[in-house]
Motif scaffolding. Structure first.
Motif, PDB file in Angstrom:
ATOM      1  N   THR A 274      12.800  -0.068  -4.259  1.00  0.00           N
ATOM      2  CA  THR A 274      12.980  -0.088  -2.810  1.00  0.00           C
ATOM      3  C   THR A 274      14.460  -0.039  -2.444  1.00  0.00           C
ATOM      4  O   THR A 274      14.878   0.717  -1.559  1.00  0.00           O
ATOM      5  CB  THR A 274      12.337  -1.357  -2.211  1.00  0.00           C
TER       6      THR A 274
ATOM      7  N   SER B 164       5.608   0.320  -2.093  1.00  0.00           N
ATOM      8  CA  SER B 164       6.115  -0.843  -2.835  1.00  0.00           C
ATOM      9  C   SER B 164       5.738  -2.132  -2.129  1.00  0.00           C
ATOM     10  O   SER B 164       5.395  -3.136  -2.768  1.00  0.00           O
ATOM     11  CB  SER B 164       7.629  -0.757  -2.994  1.00  0.00           C
TER      12      SER B 164
ATOM     13  N   ILE C  15       9.079   2.731   0.076  1.00  0.00           N
ATOM     14  CA  ILE C  15       9.140   1.384   0.637  1.00  0.00           C
ATOM     15  C   ILE C  15       7.753   0.937   1.094  1.00  0.00           C
ATOM     16  O   ILE C  15       7.336  -0.203   0.841  1.00  0.00           O
ATOM     17  CB  ILE C  15      10.138   1.342   1.807  1.00  0.00           C
TER      18      ILE C  15
END
Length: 527
Positions: A410, A297, A294
């Motif tokens: 994600t 990204s 996460i």
């Protein structure tokens, strides 16, 4: 008001939404037909959201000229919508974890309609920019909620296939918007104001389709909106954008205004982090960033946003002001980029669904975006069109591989309770990169055009000095057709070289996104 359902109870005593997809439970998973019926209104809503951003790109030179604005106003008509979209995206994502997703996406459509209608009535650039803020709030909801609703209905492994459809809708609006906007602007009995009105019927149709086809369970739990976090992050982003827009024009980069604005933005950002750490339901849960995928990204999305919006906003100025084309033809000229985006987003989505593997697409996309921007950095006002087309196609192929797949990887990492927040975080950073990129690069463009115009006039000698008295004022938007021939060539050359500089300055950001994606650990998509 506390509303709870039979769900798990966390260690802090608060209820938690069930960690399941909407199709999970006692009944069988949704069929492809059921999913497509449910997605029909959603895809149309997403189409409307992107259309509102792209339909004005080829009309902007005409709009700003009619309303008496300059390069700063040109930039802010785009940036205002991106700013409000960026600032509200995390809030929409958090609301999706608390309220009916269907109701929220319908509210977002109504906000968009209201902003569009009033924007069409604008009598000044200030009024238009204010209306674009309202439009951006609605578009932020549509963009964030589209990702959240898809994730709620479809498993990560199957989501790649449907993300391709979302990417195709994005591409259709991206190519259709400039073309439609150009035709409307060039049609005397319509005019540029219809660029804002034309999306309203699509939004109303999407509203009806969503009511009839979208059926999602509503998971209710204790409602606590992190208003402090929303206000602080909005203020921090706004102050940052005001700084990068006016720095180097109205005041020097190294000035007290710069120190005050940057310091204020940093202070507001620190306040936001403090508020999120104390909030019971933070608008952006900081614990999400403990997850490496996460965090990386989000970083990649930030830099991809710069490349994506630079590639769509400044093409209209290149084709109209450097090559003297009409708004309609300006839209036609960008088809190679959109064709590449459609092809790569659809193909990558289908293959990812079959294999469950996505990282190679991200890395390959980052390489193509970097290469495409590098090639566009070499163009001039008289460059052969086929060379520009090849560079645009390479850029489009790369963007199609990256945009949806960064959200997909994600979503694959979080539970159902955090699905809205996690999805909106990636979209937020992409929008933030676009907003900051367009604002900063727009300011740089004005400086570079002035620099190249002065050099071009100097090369003409005494005649250039005489023509320089007739040149447009710095920061203005010129109409090449109104200039005498030697000056027209100089100004077209200045805009061609200036826009190329913008693409070249964007390439390092794409390179950073490429490097970041290399370090993302691939986890096969869950079924």
């Amino acid at each position: 008001m506390a509303m709870t359902t039979p769900s798990g109870v966390r260690g802090d005593g608060r209820t938690e939404a069930p960690e399941r997809d909407a199709h999970a439970g006692d009944g069988p998973p949704m069929t492809h037909r059921q999913i497509m019926e449910a997605l029909s209104g959603l895809l149309l809503g997403m189409f409307v959201a992107i259309l509102s951003s792209t339909i004005v790109t080829n009309a902007l030179p005409r709009i700003i000229g009619d309303l008496g604005g300059g390069q700063s106003a040109y930039t802010w008509v785009v940036t205002a919508a991106l700013l409000s979209m960026t600032a509200t995206t995390p809030l929409w994502g958090k609301l999706a974890d608390l309220f009916s997703k269907k109701l929220l996406v319908q509210i977002a459509l109504l906000i968009y309609v209201a902003g569009s209608v009033v924007a069409g009535l604008a009598q000044s650039t200030e009024m238009l920019i204010a209306c674009r803020v309202v439009q951006g709030i609605g578009v932020g909801g549509l963009t964030a909620l589209s990702q959240v609703i898809m994730a709620a209905m479809i498993s990560p492994r199957e989501r790649g296939r449907y993300s391709g459809y979302l990417g195709a809708s994005f591409a259709l609006a991206t190519v259709g918007g400039p073309l439609l906007g150009g035709v409307i602007t060039d049609t005397d009995w319509l005019g540029w104001r219809w660029c804002f009105y034309v999306g309203v019927p699509f939004a109303l149709i999407a509203l009806v389709l969503l009511q009839k086809t979208l059926k999602l369970p509503v998971v209710r739990r204790e409602v606590r909106i992190d208003w402090a976090g929303a206000v602080l992050i909005s203020a921090a982003v706004s102050l940052l954008l005001v700084w990068v827009t006016f720095a180097g024009d109205r005041y020097a980069w190294a000035s007290w205004q710069t120190y005050a604005m940057v310091g204020g933005a940093l202070a507001l950002g620190a306040g936001f982090l403090f508020a999120e750490g104390r909030a019971s339901d933070p608008i952006i849960p900081l614990r999400l960033f403990r997850n490496r995928t996460i965090a990386l990204s989000s970083a990649a999305s930030l830099f991809v946003g710069v490349a994506m919006f630079a590639g769509t906003v400044f093409f209209s100025q290149y084709f109209q002001l450097a090559r003297g084309l009409s708004p309609t033809m300006s839209g036609v000229m960008t088809i190679p980029m959109i064709a590449g985006l459609v092809l790569s987003s659809t193909l990558s989505g289908q293959i990812i669904t079959r294999t469950g593997r996505w990282k190679s697409w991200l890395v390959g996309g980052g390489a193509l975006v970097t290469a495409g921007l590098g090639l566009l950095g070499t163009i001039r006002y008289d460059t052969e069109y086929w060379q520009v087309a090849v560079a645009m196609a390479v850029l489009g192929l790369g963007l199609g591989m990256m945009m949806q797949n960064l959200v997909l990887c994600t979503q694959n990492q979080v539970s159902g309770a955090d699905l809205g927040a996690a999805s909106s975080v990636v979209v937020f950073f992409r929008s933030l990169g676009g907003a900051v990129g367009v604002s900063a690069l727009g300011a740089v463009l004005g400086t570079r055009v002035t620099h190249h115009a002065e050099n071009g006039l100097a090369e003409l000698g005494p005649e250039g000095a005489r023509l320089g008295q007739d040149a447009p004022a710095a920061g203005g938007i010129l109409d090449p057709a109104t200039l005498p021939e030697p000056l027209r060539t100089v100004m077209e050359g200045a805009y061609g070289h200036g826009v190329a500089d913008i693409f070249l300055y964007s390439a390092p950001f794409a390179l950073v996104a490429l490097v970041v994606t290399v370090f993302i650990k691939e986890v096969a998509l869950k079924r």
